[in-house]
Design a protein around this motif. Structure first.
Motif, PDB file in Angstrom:
ATOM      1  N   TYR A 186     -43.335  -4.014 -53.242  1.00  0.00           N
ATOM      2  CA  TYR A 186     -42.324  -3.184 -53.886  1.00  0.00           C
ATOM      3  C   TYR A 186     -41.078  -3.019 -53.027  1.00  0.00           C
ATOM      4  O   TYR A 186     -41.135  -3.066 -51.808  1.00  0.00           O
ATOM      5  CB  TYR A 186     -42.884  -1.784 -54.153  1.00  0.00           C
ATOM      6  CG  TYR A 186     -44.137  -1.769 -54.969  1.00  0.00           C
ATOM      7  CD1 TYR A 186     -44.103  -1.999 -56.334  1.00  0.00           C
ATOM      8  CD2 TYR A 186     -45.373  -1.536 -54.374  1.00  0.00           C
ATOM      9  CE1 TYR A 186     -45.252  -1.994 -57.094  1.00  0.00           C
ATOM     10  CE2 TYR A 186     -46.536  -1.525 -55.125  1.00  0.00           C
ATOM     11  CZ  TYR A 186     -46.470  -1.751 -56.484  1.00  0.00           C
ATOM     12  OH  TYR A 186     -47.604  -1.745 -57.225  1.00  0.00           O
ATOM     13  N   THR A 187     -39.966  -2.772 -53.698  1.00  0.00           N
ATOM     14  CA  THR A 187     -38.769  -2.311 -53.005  1.00  0.00           C
ATOM     15  C   THR A 187     -38.820  -0.787 -53.026  1.00  0.00           C
ATOM     16  O   THR A 187     -39.368  -0.195 -53.963  1.00  0.00           O
ATOM     17  CB  THR A 187     -37.486  -2.804 -53.702  1.00  0.00           C
ATOM     18  OG1 THR A 187     -37.509  -2.412 -55.069  1.00  0.00           O
ATOM     19  CG2 THR A 187     -37.368  -4.322 -53.617  1.00  0.00           C
ATOM     20  N   PRO A 188     -38.257  -0.121 -52.006  1.00  0.00           N
ATOM     21  CA  PRO A 188     -38.297   1.346 -51.985  1.00  0.00           C
ATOM     22  C   PRO A 188     -37.547   1.931 -53.175  1.00  0.00           C
ATOM     23  O   PRO A 188     -36.586   1.320 -53.637  1.00  0.00           O
ATOM     24  CB  PRO A 188     -37.598   1.704 -50.677  1.00  0.00           C
ATOM     25  CG  PRO A 188     -37.677   0.459 -49.844  1.00  0.00           C
ATOM     26  CD  PRO A 188     -37.673  -0.689 -50.808  1.00  0.00           C
ATOM     27  N   PRO A 189     -37.969   3.070 -53.667  1.00  0.00           N
ATOM     28  CA  PRO A 189     -39.061   3.916 -53.181  1.00  0.00           C
ATOM     29  C   PRO A 189     -40.425   3.446 -53.703  1.00  0.00           C
ATOM     30  O   PRO A 189     -40.530   2.942 -54.819  1.00  0.00           O
ATOM     31  CB  PRO A 189     -38.718   5.293 -53.746  1.00  0.00           C
ATOM     32  CG  PRO A 189     -37.958   4.999 -55.000  1.00  0.00           C
ATOM     33  CD  PRO A 189     -37.205   3.706 -54.749  1.00  0.00           C
ATOM     34  N   TYR A 190     -41.441   3.619 -52.886  1.00  0.00           N
ATOM     35  CA  TYR A 190     -42.810   3.277 -53.272  1.00  0.00           C
ATOM     36  C   TYR A 190     -43.810   4.118 -52.485  1.00  0.00           C
ATOM     37  O   TYR A 190     -43.485   4.696 -51.440  1.00  0.00           O
ATOM     38  CB  TYR A 190     -43.109   1.788 -53.052  1.00  0.00           C
ATOM     39  CG  TYR A 190     -42.972   1.341 -51.620  1.00  0.00           C
ATOM     40  CD1 TYR A 190     -43.963   1.609 -50.675  1.00  0.00           C
ATOM     41  CD2 TYR A 190     -41.851   0.646 -51.202  1.00  0.00           C
ATOM     42  CE1 TYR A 190     -43.831   1.210 -49.354  1.00  0.00           C
ATOM     43  CE2 TYR A 190     -41.714   0.235 -49.891  1.00  0.00           C
ATOM     44  CZ  TYR A 190     -42.706   0.511 -48.973  1.00  0.00           C
ATOM     45  OH  TYR A 190     -42.560   0.118 -47.674  1.00  0.00           O
ATOM     46  N   THR A 191     -45.017   4.176 -52.998  1.00  0.00           N
ATOM     47  CA  THR A 191     -46.168   4.751 -52.309  1.00  0.00           C
ATOM     48  C   THR A 191     -47.347   3.828 -52.591  1.00  0.00           C
ATOM     49  O   THR A 191     -47.605   3.494 -53.748  1.00  0.00           O
ATOM     50  CB  THR A 191     -46.487   6.174 -52.804  1.00  0.00           C
ATOM     51  OG1 THR A 191     -45.355   7.014 -52.547  1.00  0.00           O
ATOM     52  CG2 THR A 191     -47.716   6.747 -52.101  1.00  0.00           C
ATOM     53  N   VAL A 192     -48.018   3.389 -51.527  1.00  0.00           N
ATOM     54  CA  VAL A 192     -49.194   2.526 -51.660  1.00  0.00           C
ATOM     55  C   VAL A 192     -50.350   3.184 -50.906  1.00  0.00           C
ATOM     56  O   VAL A 192     -50.146   4.008 -50.013  1.00  0.00           O
ATOM     57  CB  VAL A 192     -48.925   1.094 -51.125  1.00  0.00           C
ATOM     58  CG1 VAL A 192     -47.867   0.392 -51.975  1.00  0.00           C
ATOM     59  CG2 VAL A 192     -48.526   1.110 -49.663  1.00  0.00           C
ATOM     60  N   PRO A 193     -51.585   2.813 -51.251  1.00  0.00           N
ATOM     61  CA  PRO A 193     -52.730   3.431 -50.574  1.00  0.00           C
ATOM     62  C   PRO A 193     -52.939   2.878 -49.172  1.00  0.00           C
ATOM     63  O   PRO A 193     -52.688   1.705 -48.899  1.00  0.00           O
ATOM     64  CB  PRO A 193     -53.915   3.070 -51.482  1.00  0.00           C
ATOM     65  CG  PRO A 193     -53.491   1.838 -52.197  1.00  0.00           C
ATOM     66  CD  PRO A 193     -52.006   1.931 -52.341  1.00  0.00           C
ATOM     67  N   LEU A 194     -53.407   3.754 -48.305  1.00  0.00           N
ATOM     68  CA  LEU A 194     -53.906   3.386 -46.980  1.00  0.00           C
ATOM     69  C   LEU A 194     -55.423   3.445 -47.095  1.00  0.00           C
ATOM     70  O   LEU A 194     -55.992   4.508 -47.359  1.00  0.00           O
ATOM     71  CB  LEU A 194     -53.414   4.386 -45.929  1.00  0.00           C
ATOM     72  CG  LEU A 194     -54.130   4.420 -44.588  1.00  0.00           C
ATOM     73  CD1 LEU A 194     -53.911   3.131 -43.823  1.00  0.00           C
ATOM     74  CD2 LEU A 194     -53.658   5.596 -43.758  1.00  0.00           C
ATOM     75  N   LEU A 195     -56.085   2.296 -46.963  1.00  0.00           N
ATOM     76  CA  LEU A 195     -57.531   2.219 -47.163  1.00  0.00           C
ATOM     77  C   LEU A 195     -58.184   1.574 -45.945  1.00  0.00           C
ATOM     78  O   LEU A 195     -58.058   0.363 -45.731  1.00  0.00           O
ATOM     79  CB  LEU A 195     -57.857   1.396 -48.415  1.00  0.00           C
ATOM     80  CG  LEU A 195     -57.259   1.892 -49.726  1.00  0.00           C
ATOM     81  CD1 LEU A 195     -57.471   0.866 -50.830  1.00  0.00           C
ATOM     82  CD2 LEU A 195     -57.871   3.227 -50.113  1.00  0.00           C
ATOM     83  N   LEU A 196     -58.841   2.378 -45.136  1.00  0.00           N
ATOM     84  CA  LEU A 196     -59.593   1.908 -43.979  1.00  0.00           C
ATOM     85  C   LEU A 196     -61.003   2.465 -44.059  1.00  0.00           C
ATOM     86  O   LEU A 196     -61.242   3.462 -44.740  1.00  0.00           O
ATOM     87  CB  LEU A 196     -58.943   2.391 -42.675  1.00  0.00           C
ATOM     88  CG  LEU A 196     -57.520   1.927 -42.384  1.00  0.00           C
ATOM     89  CD1 LEU A 196     -56.946   2.692 -41.200  1.00  0.00           C
ATOM     90  CD2 LEU A 196     -57.498   0.439 -42.122  1.00  0.00           C
ATOM     91  N   ALA A 197     -61.920   1.873 -43.348  1.00  0.00           N
ATOM     92  CA  ALA A 197     -63.277   2.418 -43.293  1.00  0.00           C
ATOM     93  C   ALA A 197     -63.218   3.811 -42.685  1.00  0.00           C
ATOM     94  O   ALA A 197     -62.818   3.981 -41.542  1.00  0.00           O
ATOM     95  CB  ALA A 197     -64.173   1.508 -42.471  1.00  0.00           C
TER      96      ALA A 197
END
Length: 188
Positions: free
Chosen positions: A125-136
């Motif tokens: 995406y170009t800003p603005p955006y929000t994406v998930p942070l997914l870690l164990a």
């Protein structure tokens, strides 16, 4: 399945060979997003997501069964009943959503090497955006506003990285990152 087995017409395989492999859409989506130069315009993102959307819409809207994602669905004229196209045919929910989960990583461009202290994001995406942070053991969000300010927030777990170890859209965080549940860090 016709593509896989090479049969097109002979009986008794006509119905069996025209089933639809459910993970073809999500696999296409992942490959289209992961192999693209970033950022993408919204039309390109929508086009990449279309096969997955069609597959999921069948379960969500038509079959009203978001739990039983089948590996194979029927094609037209499967049972010679009305509206039999897209019915669950073989396998079930246990492993089928796994390919869908990769779509999150393709959209966010998340790359992780915790042993090296590195987590990076290159969103489509170009800003603005929000994406998930997914870690164990850790979840949260990664955002960039229209002015270019990047914010990483932890909703669950912790994120502990050295200065420069967290990179979003090519911009490294200039300070050590020590976040726990409910905390965030921002930089430009």
């Amino acid at each position: 399945l016709q593509v896989l087995v090479g049969r097109h017409e002979p009986m008794p395989f006509v119905g069996i060979d025209t089933t639809h492999w459910g993970m073809a859409g999500p696999t296409y989506t992942y490959m289209a997003l992961a192999s693209s130069n970033r950022p993408l315009n919204q039309d390109a993102i929508d086009a990449a997501l279309l096969p997955t959307k069609a597959y999921m819409d069948n379960y969500r809207s038509r079959l009203a069964d978001q739990w039983n994602l089948a590996g194979l669905t029927t094609s037209a004229n499967w049972t010679f009943m009305d509206n039999d196209n897209g019915m669950s045919w073989c396998t079930n929910h246990y492993g089928m959503p796994l390919t869908h989960f990769y779509t999150h990583y393709a959209l966010s461009g998340q790359q992780v090497d915790l042993h090296a202290g590195s987590v990076s994001f290159t969103p489509v995406y170009t800003p603005p955006y929000t994406v998930p942070l997914l870690l164990a053991g850790t979840t949260g969000t990664v955002s960039q506003d229209a002015a270019g300010t990047i914010t990483v927030a932890v909703a669950f777990g912790a994120l502990d990285l050295p200065a420069g170890g967290l990179v979003v859209a090519g911009k490294p965080c200039p300070v050590d990152v020590r976040l726990t549940k409910g905390q965030h860090i921002s930089w430009t």
